[in-house]
Scaffold this active site. Structure first.
Site, PDB file in Angstrom:
ATOM      1  N   HIS A 228      -7.572  -7.242  20.135  1.00 11.99           N
ATOM      2  CA  HIS A 228      -8.988  -7.000  20.789  1.00 11.99           C
ATOM      3  C   HIS A 228      -8.600  -7.841  22.157  1.00 11.99           C
ATOM      4  CE1 HIS A 228     -13.008  -7.555  22.017  1.00 11.99           C
ATOM      5  NE2 HIS A 228     -13.572  -6.633  20.833  1.00 11.99           N
ATOM      6  N   ASP A 334     -10.175  -1.116  12.635  1.00 18.21           N
ATOM      7  CA  ASP A 334     -11.688  -1.062  12.587  1.00 18.21           C
ATOM      8  C   ASP A 334     -12.025   0.059  13.277  1.00 18.21           C
ATOM      9  OD1 ASP A 334     -11.399  -2.540  14.963  1.00 18.21           O
ATOM     10  OD2 ASP A 334     -12.723  -3.757  14.661  1.00 18.21           O
ATOM     11  N   LYS A 388     -12.208   4.174  21.352  1.00 16.10           N
ATOM     12  CA  LYS A 388     -13.354   3.340  20.747  1.00 16.10           C
ATOM     13  C   LYS A 388     -14.837   3.510  21.481  1.00 16.10           C
ATOM     14  CE  LYS A 388     -14.696  -1.424  20.454  1.00 16.10           C
ATOM     15  NZ  LYS A 388     -14.302  -2.891  20.373  1.00 16.10           N
TER      16      LYS A 388
END
Length: 541
Positions: A228, A334, A388
């Site tokens: 991230h 995720d 995302k």
């Protein structure tokens, strides 16, 4: 009694006791519940692992893949917090309280914290004498009652927010000048210089080590914040990839796409979707822009490389303490790859540019704030559409690997769909837990996911019924899948008429809206959507 007969009885007695004890040990070992290690990477794209077609070196994660199963159609949610809510609860993100990670109300589903409508994995595993540990990103509520220490984790060290500097606790945004950490529910300080992925691994090993003197199994949640943004990593990792990305993001996307076909992760007849219209062609960039862009991806690759190194540390540790063979391991990302470019986002750039320096020579250091943007995200999300934040396949398809005891499959790729809500029920079946109707005097919603243990043990070759339904909404981005059919809505403001229909069996890239050709199927899926909307009290205004 003569001497020979006496000797015979003595030897028989010793042998009987020896084999009885041995059998007892084997029986005890066979009945021992497995440890569970859940590893979640943050914003890792579908094709970022060697075993999923990447050029990035990930030998430790790949070893898990080759020992077990890779899943080509694993569905997460499009963003971090709803994924964590669904993963830990085995339920829909609204039922779990994370209908939105941006706005908080006390309306059903939008509490922005885990609610008492669900019990989560560590809470129920504790009922079977599991030790429960967590290190990394929480992002499921900052209130004390929502802290992991009050939701079943014996020991935890967590970042309460969605992101943080990887080397210190300097806040990334104006509203949080200091990133909040807690250890076992109490405020904790970050020691400057500790690198996030290294430190979280140290903590998990420390936690597991603290209870080695008993025979109870453990559940360890490695909730890494890598890769991230901000893209920060030691030079020894990023320098390995110098020159790898000088041909640009379009070439990388094509290479990844072809590799995925070659290894059998996607069908041979798959089509590669075009880039988002906002992405500037590599050939139109200046030499300086190309140089800076290539370094962004080198930093990202270095973070993935370091992530793999630390997962290798966990594996080595488990082998050292003799628990690797009895540890069920799930590795996943995720959501899809992250398109954010916050350094150039008007909403955040003033604060970021005041406190961070993205000059070329400083990129990747602790006082830089680099994110690699939609151009590289689309390469990481190959072979799917977008990234995302959106409910296209590129936003919700993620890499998933499972290996461990009682898995009678090795180096397999499974192509049927499963979702992140199936993980908790699988853990519960392994631990002989029946999901309760109430927990802590609160009525629970039934699980939405299903255990996949019969498939893993090779007692079945099917995970779900062919017509299973998976519904998802977050931040007014929506989708519903039934079998091979999918309706998707990413248009704002939300309007049901904007749903598009795709046949994923022939169009994983979501290039052809076939709503007008299949009105009956479209209307059936829309009815399913309305039923879901009412069930979870969607707020789409």
């Amino acid at each position: 009694m003569n001497k020979k007969l006496l000797i015979f009885f003595v030897i028989s007695f010793i042998a009987f006791n020896f084999f009885s004890c041995s059998s007892g040990l084997k029986s005890e070992e066979a009945n021992k519940k497995p440890n569970i290690l859940l590893i979640v990477a943050d914003d890792l794209g579908y094709s970022d692992l060697g075993s999923f077609g990447s050029e990035i070196e990930t030998p430790n994660i790949d070893a898990l893949a080759y020992e077990g199963i890779r899943f080509s159609k694993f569905y997460a949610s499009p963003l971090c917090a709803p994924t964590r809510a669904m993963l830990l609860s085995g339920n829909d993100n609204h039922i779990a309280g994370m209908g939105s990670m941006f706005e908080r109300t006390e309306n059903f589903g939008y509490e922005k914290r885990l609610t008492n409508r669900v019990a989560i994995i560590p809470e129920l595993l504790k009922t079977q004498n599991y030790h429960t540990y967590m290190a990394g990103k929480w992002h499921l509520g900052t209130d004390p009652e929502a802290n992991p220490f009050n939701r079943g984790f014996d020991q935890s060290f967590v970042n309460l927010l969605g992101a943080g500097n990887h080397y210190n606790d300097k806040g990334l945004f104006a509203e949080n000048s200091i990133t909040p950490y807690t250890e076992n529910g109490k405020p904790a300080k970050w020691k400057d210089g500790n690198y996030s992925t290294d430190f979280y691994t140290d903590k998990l090993i420390e936690f597991i080590d603290s209870n080695l003197d008993d025979d109870n199994p453990f559940f360890a949640f490695a909730a890494y914040t890598s890769p991230h943004w901000p893209l920060q990593v030691d030079l020894k990792y990023s320098q390995k990839y110098q020159g790898y990305y000088d041909d640009g993001y379009e070439k990388l996307k094509e290479k990844r796409f072809l590799n995925l076909k070659r290894i059998g992760m996607i069908p041979k007849d798959s089509e590669m979707p075009p880039n988002h219209e906002d992405i500037k062609s590599w050939d139109l960039l200046s030499d300086e822009e190309k140089k800076s862009e290539a370094k962004k991806m080198e930093l990202y690759a270095g973070m993935v490389d370091n992530l793999d190194f630390n997962i290798g540390r966990l594996i080595k540790y488990l082998k050292k303490i003799g628990e690797y063979e009895n540890t069920f391991i799930v590795f996943m990302s995720d959501n899809g790859a992250a398109p954010a470019d916050l350094y150039n986002n008007p909403k955040y750039s003033e604060y970021i540019r005041e406190y961070f320096n993205n000059d070329f020579d400083n990129m990747g250091n602790l006082n830089s704030f680099v994110s690699y943007g939609p151009q590289w995200a689309e390469a990481s999300s190959a072979p799917f559409k977008f990234y995302k934040g959106l409910t296209t396949e590129g936003g919700v398809r993620a890499p998933m690997i499972i290996t461990g005891p009682n898995i009678n499959r090795e180096n397999e790729i499974h192509h049927a769909s499963l979702t992140l809500m199936d993980i908790a029920p699988t853990f519960y079946e392994m631990a002989n837990i029946n999901y309760p109707k109430t927990y802590n005097e609160s009525e629970l919603y039934p699980l939405k996911g299903n255990s996949i243990l019969t498939y893993l043990s090779k007692k079945s070759n099917q995970i779900k019924e062919s017509e299973f339904v998976f519904e998802l909404e977050h931040n007014k981005k929506a989708m519903l899948i039934r079998g091979d059919w999918k309706i998707t809505n990413i248009t704002e403001p939300f309007n049901e008429s904007n749903f598009k229909l795709y046949n994923l069996a022939h169009d994983q890239a979501e290039m052809n809206d076939v709503k007008s050709l299949n009105p009956e199927i479209y209307n059936e899926l829309l009815k399913e959507w309305k039923k879901f909307s009412n069930e979870v009290h969607l707020d789409l205004e």
